[in-house]
Scaffold this motif. Structure first.
Motif, short mmCIF file in Angstrom:
data_model
loop_
_atom_site.label_atom_id
_atom_site.label_comp_id
_atom_site.label_asym_id
_atom_site.label_seq_id
_atom_site.Cartn_x
_atom_site.Cartn_y
_atom_site.Cartn_z
N ALA A 80 -3.94 4.28 -0.43
CA ALA A 80 -4.83 4.56 0.70
C ALA A 80 -4.57 5.97 1.22
O ALA A 80 -3.45 6.47 1.18
CB ALA A 80 -4.62 3.54 1.81
N ARG A 81 -5.63 6.59 1.70
CA ARG A 81 -5.55 7.92 2.31
C ARG A 81 -5.48 7.78 3.81
O ARG A 81 -6.26 7.05 4.43
CB ARG A 81 -6.78 8.74 1.91
CG ARG A 81 -6.82 10.14 2.48
CD ARG A 81 -5.81 11.05 1.85
NE ARG A 81 -5.97 11.16 0.40
CZ ARG A 81 -5.24 11.94 -0.38
NH1 ARG A 81 -4.26 12.66 0.17
NH2 ARG A 81 -5.45 12.00 -1.66
N ALA A 82 -4.52 8.44 4.43
CA ALA A 82 -4.34 8.36 5.87
C ALA A 82 -5.37 9.22 6.60
O ALA A 82 -5.60 10.37 6.24
CB ALA A 82 -2.93 8.81 6.25
N GLY A 138 1.06 2.44 13.08
CA GLY A 138 0.09 3.15 13.89
C GLY A 138 -0.78 4.14 13.13
O GLY A 138 -1.33 5.07 13.73
N ILE A 139 -0.92 3.96 11.82
CA ILE A 139 -1.68 4.89 10.98
C ILE A 139 -3.06 4.30 10.68
O ILE A 139 -3.17 3.16 10.24
CB ILE A 139 -0.94 5.19 9.66
CG1 ILE A 139 0.41 5.83 9.93
CG2 ILE A 139 -1.80 6.05 8.74
CD1 ILE A 139 0.33 7.21 10.55
N GLU A 140 -4.11 5.11 10.92
CA GLU A 140 -5.46 4.72 10.54
C GLU A 140 -5.74 5.23 9.13
O GLU A 140 -5.31 6.33 8.77
CB GLU A 140 -6.48 5.29 11.53
CG GLU A 140 -6.32 4.75 12.95
CD GLU A 140 -7.36 5.35 13.89
OE1 GLU A 140 -8.30 6.00 13.41
OE2 GLU A 140 -7.21 5.17 15.11
N LEU A 141 -6.49 4.45 8.35
CA LEU A 141 -6.72 4.78 6.95
C LEU A 141 -8.18 5.11 6.68
O LEU A 141 -9.09 4.56 7.31
CB LEU A 141 -6.29 3.60 6.06
CG LEU A 141 -4.85 3.13 6.17
CD1 LEU A 141 -4.61 1.95 5.23
CD2 LEU A 141 -3.88 4.27 5.87
N ASP A 142 -8.38 6.00 5.71
CA ASP A 142 -9.71 6.27 5.18
C ASP A 142 -9.92 5.40 3.95
O ASP A 142 -9.78 4.20 4.01
CB ASP A 142 -9.87 7.76 4.84
CG ASP A 142 -10.27 8.56 6.07
OD1 ASP A 142 -10.98 8.02 6.93
OD2 ASP A 142 -9.87 9.74 6.17
N GLU A 143 -10.19 6.01 2.79
CA GLU A 143 -10.50 5.21 1.60
C GLU A 143 -9.28 4.43 1.11
O GLU A 143 -8.14 4.87 1.23
CB GLU A 143 -11.04 6.10 0.47
CG GLU A 143 -10.04 7.09 -0.10
CD GLU A 143 -10.07 8.44 0.55
OE1 GLU A 143 -9.61 9.41 -0.08
OE2 GLU A 143 -10.55 8.54 1.72
N VAL A 144 -9.58 3.26 0.57
CA VAL A 144 -8.56 2.36 0.03
C VAL A 144 -8.94 2.03 -1.40
O VAL A 144 -10.08 1.64 -1.67
CB VAL A 144 -8.46 1.07 0.86
CG1 VAL A 144 -7.54 0.06 0.20
CG2 VAL A 144 -7.99 1.38 2.28
N GLY A 145 -8.01 2.19 -2.36
CA GLY A 145 -8.30 1.90 -3.76
C GLY A 145 -7.28 0.94 -4.35
O GLY A 145 -6.08 1.01 -4.05
N TYR A 146 -7.77 0.05 -5.21
CA TYR A 146 -6.92 -0.97 -5.83
C TYR A 146 -6.16 -0.39 -7.01
O TYR A 146 -6.71 0.35 -7.83
CB TYR A 146 -7.79 -2.14 -6.28
CG TYR A 146 -7.04 -3.26 -6.97
CD1 TYR A 146 -6.18 -4.07 -6.26
CD2 TYR A 146 -7.22 -3.50 -8.32
CE1 TYR A 146 -5.50 -5.11 -6.88
CE2 TYR A 146 -6.56 -4.53 -8.96
CZ TYR A 146 -5.69 -5.33 -8.24
OH TYR A 146 -5.02 -6.35 -8.87
N LEU A 147 -4.87 -0.76 -7.14
CA LEU A 147 -4.02 -0.26 -8.22
C LEU A 147 -3.64 -1.33 -9.25
O LEU A 147 -3.55 -1.05 -10.44
CB LEU A 147 -2.72 0.32 -7.64
CG LEU A 147 -2.84 1.55 -6.75
CD1 LEU A 147 -1.46 1.92 -6.21
CD2 LEU A 147 -3.45 2.71 -7.50
N GLY A 148 -3.39 -2.55 -8.80
CA GLY A 148 -2.93 -3.59 -9.71
C GLY A 148 -2.16 -4.66 -8.94
O GLY A 148 -2.00 -4.58 -7.73
N THR A 154 0.82 -1.21 0.00
CA THR A 154 0.00 0.00 0.00
C THR A 154 0.85 1.26 0.00
O THR A 154 1.75 1.42 0.84
CB THR A 154 -0.92 0.03 1.23
OG1 THR A 154 -1.61 -1.22 1.35
CG2 THR A 154 -1.93 1.15 1.13
N ALA A 155 0.55 2.15 -0.94
CA ALA A 155 1.11 3.50 -0.93
C ALA A 155 0.17 4.38 -0.11
O ALA A 155 -0.95 4.66 -0.53
CB ALA A 155 1.25 4.04 -2.34
N ILE A 156 0.60 4.77 1.07
CA ILE A 156 -0.22 5.57 1.98
C ILE A 156 0.14 7.04 1.80
O ILE A 156 1.32 7.42 1.92
CB ILE A 156 -0.01 5.14 3.43
CG1 ILE A 156 -0.38 3.65 3.60
CG2 ILE A 156 -0.82 6.01 4.38
CD1 ILE A 156 -0.02 3.09 4.98
#
Length: 352
Positions: free
Chosen positions: A294-296, A268-278, A220-222
């Protein structure tokens, strides 16, 4: 930026991942033909990919053109940094079917049907020959003189065809090398379905077929609301090597939940939306890497100290400077991590 990297800061699907490329038709329907491999070994047009202990053969003298993969301590599956950029395209070294037959018939040699490269109504068939259990490269005839390279070194400088052939060959051969006995009863297994399955030799369980097990991992790229990228340094890695968050999917867990869990557990980072890349296969030994952006929701970093030793947020300018001065070594060109970082960065990392 061009379409390869998408809109700067965006999350367009990844393309051209080195180990996900292929021009080969797997020709799955032909695998059940018990005489297929024997006929292909008789055919001078057949091309045979050579495998030895997880390495593939390239023409002698060309291994120096591939980027050496720098070691990452105790993490053999790490998206290793590259020692140098590829110099030019490097192809696989092939034997013909008849020239490979004598070795293929040695007890312990493994032959796998990789598929066919089609040209209209014609095509070229490919086999993999793994000599790991029969003495390695020393058993090959003189005309098979070659160098041996790791898949992670070959992929960045291989053609689409050769990258696909090498990835399939390494993945299937590695599975056979690791699984030599039936996990249900302990009897030895034998290859079947042209190398893509195993049959248990227990006469009381003669119908059992075993197939390669794949271990899914999320990566994941956060990014945060300032469009900074989170990179982390794992305890098992080289001192300056940083990459994005990654981890295996637990049994019964969805991919999205695994993304959120890994980020929370490791940094220790909580995430909002998560999107698939490949995705791309990562046969070290049996993973498939499933990429996400993913958006932190939170930005305060708390590393676990067990798997992750350090982590930090980077702007594009900060990452560029850190790479230029050697403070940070990014993931190697064969990895999906490198492509995810470059997608966020907006272009290639020219440092290596």
């Amino acid at each position: 930026m061009g379409s390869r990297y998408g809109v700067r800061g965006g999350a367009a699907p990844l393309g051209d991942l080195p180990l996900a490329r292929t021009k080969i038709d797997y020709d799955v329907a032909a695998r059940a033909d018990g005489g297929l491999i024997d006929r292909l070994l008789d055919d001078p047009a057949t091309r045979v990919v050579l495998v030895d202990r997880g390495l593939v053969a390239v023409p002698r003298g060309l291994s120096s053109s591939t980027p050496a993969a720098l070691a990452c301590a105790e993490d053999p599956a790490a998206p290793r940094p590259d020692a140098a950029a590829p110099m030019h395209e490097v192809g696989l070294s092939f034997m013909s079917g008849p020239s490979a037959r004598s070795v293929a018939e040695v007890s312990g040699a493994l032959v796998v049907y990789l598929g066919i490269e089609r040209f209209g109504d014609t095509g070229v068939s490919y086999l993999a020959l793994d000599v790991t259990r029969v003495g390695g490269a020393s058993v090959l005839p003189d005309q098979a003189s070659c160098d041996w390279v790791e898949l992670r070194s070959l992929a960045p400088c291989a053609s689409v065809r050769d990258a696909g052939l090498a990835t399939s060959a390494i993945a299937v051969c590695a599975w056979h090398d690791r699984q030599r006995f039936c996990p249900y009863c302990g009897f030895p297994v034998r290859p079947t379905l042209s190398g893509w399955a195993q049959a248990c030799t227990n006469p009381e369980d003669a119908d059992r077929l075993l197939f390669p097990r794949i271990e899914p991992a999320v990566i994941t790229a956060i990014v945060d609301d300032r469009d900074r990228l989170l990179l982390q340094h794992n305890c098992a890695w080289r001192p300056s090597f940083y990459s994005v968050s990654a981890g295996f999917v637990e049994a019964g867990e969805s991919l999205e939940r695994a993304v959120r869990r890994e980020a929370l557990e490791e940094v220790g980072i909580e995430l909002d939306e998560v999107g698939y890349l490949g995705s791309q296969p990562w046969p070290f030994p049996a993973s498939i890497m499933l990429g996400f952006r993913a958006r932190a929701r939170t930005t305060d970093i708390h590393v676990d100290g067990d798997e992750v030793e350090a982590a930090r947020w980077f702007t594009r300018e900060e990452l560029g400077r850190a790479i230029a001065c050697g403070e940070v070594e990014p993931a190697g060109r064969a990895s999906i991590a490198r492509h995810m970082i470059e997608q966020w960065y907006g272009g290639p990392l020219e440092c290596l």
